[in-house]
Motif scaffolding. Sequence first.
Motif, mmCIF file in Angstrom:
data_model
loop_
_atom_site.group_PDB
_atom_site.id
_atom_site.type_symbol
_atom_site.label_atom_id
_atom_site.label_comp_id
_atom_site.label_asym_id
_atom_site.label_seq_id
_atom_site.Cartn_x
_atom_site.Cartn_y
_atom_site.Cartn_z
ATOM 1 N N LEU A 105 0.804 -1.231 0.000
ATOM 2 C CA LEU A 105 0.000 0.000 0.000
ATOM 3 C C LEU A 105 0.835 1.279 0.000
ATOM 4 O O LEU A 105 0.288 2.376 -0.186
ATOM 5 C CB LEU A 105 -0.928 0.019 1.217
ATOM 6 C CG LEU A 105 -2.051 -1.014 1.197
ATOM 7 C CD1 LEU A 105 -2.845 -0.947 2.481
ATOM 8 C CD2 LEU A 105 -2.971 -0.787 0.003
ATOM 9 N N GLY A 106 2.135 1.136 0.251
ATOM 10 C CA GLY A 106 2.985 2.327 0.291
ATOM 11 C C GLY A 106 2.886 3.098 1.607
ATOM 12 O O GLY A 106 3.018 4.316 1.616
ATOM 13 N N TYR A 107 2.645 2.384 2.703
ATOM 14 C CA TYR A 107 2.667 2.947 4.058
ATOM 15 C C TYR A 107 1.749 4.162 4.233
ATOM 16 O O TYR A 107 2.187 5.224 4.682
ATOM 17 C CB TYR A 107 4.112 3.296 4.455
ATOM 18 C CG TYR A 107 5.030 2.098 4.353
ATOM 19 C CD1 TYR A 107 5.191 1.217 5.415
ATOM 20 C CD2 TYR A 107 5.693 1.820 3.157
ATOM 21 C CE1 TYR A 107 5.997 0.088 5.292
ATOM 22 C CE2 TYR A 107 6.500 0.683 3.025
ATOM 23 C CZ TYR A 107 6.632 -0.159 4.093
ATOM 24 O OH TYR A 107 7.419 -1.286 3.967
ATOM 25 N N PRO A 108 0.464 4.047 3.903
ATOM 26 C CA PRO A 108 -0.439 5.190 4.082
ATOM 27 C C PRO A 108 -0.690 5.474 5.569
ATOM 28 O O PRO A 108 -0.803 4.538 6.369
ATOM 29 C CB PRO A 108 -1.735 4.721 3.404
ATOM 30 C CG PRO A 108 -1.659 3.241 3.406
ATOM 31 C CD PRO A 108 -0.216 2.852 3.410
ATOM 32 N N GLU A 109 -0.775 6.742 5.920
ATOM 33 C CA GLU A 109 -0.886 7.104 7.340
ATOM 34 C C GLU A 109 -2.285 6.871 7.910
ATOM 35 O O GLU A 109 -2.450 6.810 9.128
ATOM 36 C CB GLU A 109 -0.502 8.576 7.515
ATOM 37 C CG GLU A 109 0.998 8.754 7.396
ATOM 38 C CD GLU A 109 1.440 10.176 7.609
ATOM 39 O OE1 GLU A 109 0.584 11.040 7.845
ATOM 40 O OE2 GLU A 109 2.655 10.394 7.521
ATOM 41 N N ASN A 110 -3.285 6.777 7.042
ATOM 42 C CA ASN A 110 -4.656 6.640 7.555
ATOM 43 C C ASN A 110 -5.077 5.177 7.752
ATOM 44 O O ASN A 110 -6.252 4.904 7.990
ATOM 45 C CB ASN A 110 -5.656 7.356 6.618
ATOM 46 C CG ASN A 110 -5.639 6.804 5.212
ATOM 47 O OD1 ASN A 110 -4.656 6.205 4.790
ATOM 48 N ND2 ASN A 110 -6.729 7.001 4.475
ATOM 49 N N VAL A 111 -4.122 4.237 7.650
ATOM 50 C CA VAL A 111 -4.482 2.810 7.761
ATOM 51 C C VAL A 111 -3.852 2.172 9.002
ATOM 52 O O VAL A 111 -2.650 2.290 9.228
ATOM 53 C CB VAL A 111 -4.021 2.038 6.498
ATOM 54 C CG1 VAL A 111 -4.354 0.553 6.633
ATOM 55 C CG2 VAL A 111 -4.667 2.612 5.247
ATOM 56 N N LYS A 112 -4.694 1.500 9.802
ATOM 57 C CA LYS A 112 -4.212 0.751 10.978
ATOM 58 C C LYS A 112 -4.436 -0.738 10.731
ATOM 59 O O LYS A 112 -5.546 -1.134 10.364
ATOM 60 C CB LYS A 112 -5.004 1.152 12.229
ATOM 61 C CG LYS A 112 -4.760 2.574 12.699
ATOM 62 C CD LYS A 112 -5.394 2.739 14.095
ATOM 63 C CE LYS A 112 -5.074 4.066 14.694
ATOM 64 N NZ LYS A 112 -6.118 5.071 14.482
ATOM 65 N N TYR A 113 -3.417 -1.536 10.967
ATOM 66 C CA TYR A 113 -3.505 -2.978 10.727
ATOM 67 C C TYR A 113 -3.452 -3.723 12.059
ATOM 68 O O TYR A 113 -2.630 -3.408 12.916
ATOM 69 C CB TYR A 113 -2.316 -3.402 9.859
ATOM 70 C CG TYR A 113 -2.339 -4.845 9.420
ATOM 71 C CD1 TYR A 113 -2.781 -5.193 8.155
ATOM 72 C CD2 TYR A 113 -1.897 -5.870 10.267
ATOM 73 C CE1 TYR A 113 -2.792 -6.507 7.732
ATOM 74 C CE2 TYR A 113 -1.912 -7.192 9.853
ATOM 75 C CZ TYR A 113 -2.354 -7.498 8.569
ATOM 76 O OH TYR A 113 -2.368 -8.812 8.169
ATOM 77 N N PHE A 114 -4.301 -4.715 12.210
ATOM 78 C CA PHE A 114 -4.311 -5.512 13.439
ATOM 79 C C PHE A 114 -4.229 -6.997 13.087
ATOM 80 O O PHE A 114 -5.026 -7.488 12.275
ATOM 81 C CB PHE A 114 -5.601 -5.266 14.245
ATOM 82 C CG PHE A 114 -5.736 -3.844 14.708
ATOM 83 C CD1 PHE A 114 -5.197 -3.433 15.916
ATOM 84 C CD2 PHE A 114 -6.387 -2.909 13.913
ATOM 85 C CE1 PHE A 114 -5.311 -2.117 16.339
ATOM 86 C CE2 PHE A 114 -6.514 -1.588 14.323
ATOM 87 C CZ PHE A 114 -5.972 -1.181 15.541
#
Length: 207
Positions: free
Chosen positions: A98-107
């Motif tokens: 994804l190119g390290y987007p700031e609005n995404v949180k992964y769990f």
Amino acid sequence: MSNKLADELKSFETVWEGGYFEGDPLNPLAKSSYKQLGYISVLYATYLMCIKPYVNDQTISLEIGPGRGAWTKALLPSKEVYALDALSEEHNRFYEYLGYPENVKYFHVQDFRCEMLPDNYFTYMFSFGTFCHVSFEGITEYAIHIFPKLKSSSHCFWMVADYEKYNQSVANFDNLSYLATTMPLKPRYFLMRWLFKYRMKQNDRYL
Ligand SMILES: C[S@@+](CC[C@H](N)C(=O)[O-])C[C@H]1O[C@@H](n2cnc3c(N)ncnc32)[C@H](O)[C@@H]1O
């Protein structure tokens, strides 16, 4: 009305006797003058129907089972995206794709309780190709725990496996495949059909 516009209208008088008919929009394999260009991917159709109209810079999105993040990419216009997967981010190479987007949180989830998700928070949720790998008991657990996380009037799209439909599709493959339209079951198409199927099998091997 100008002469030009009047002539434009008149120019149709002699054509399309019986009414122009492009094709049947209710038939998923309808022939049209767009020929091979008249077909779109089921993934793209899903994006157009289930994501594009609902996701914008105000949306707080939740996705279950993103894998590498193909669908998450379509959710990136959201204000925030929470993605929950049974595998780690490193295993899925999720942020790399994804190119390290700031609005995404992964769990990386260990259970179905979704305790990391805020209550009454999400306005949109999506899951594709995941619940078909989860037992009905697991899907039920997710439904119970996710419901309080969604705001009222939020939109939610889950792909859930229907084995009867899948089996029917496989049994009717020759009628449902776009091959049936582009290369009908006529002797002059046999070689083309065989070559096409051979190429499809080769591609499957590398998936
Ligand atoms: C076939 S992949 C689909 C990935 C992605 N949705 C897509 O369509 O490209 C299924 C994904 O669901 C995840 N998964 C399986 N069981 C899960 C669960 N109980 N909770 C969250 N993710 C799960 C897997 O780790 C995998 O990433």
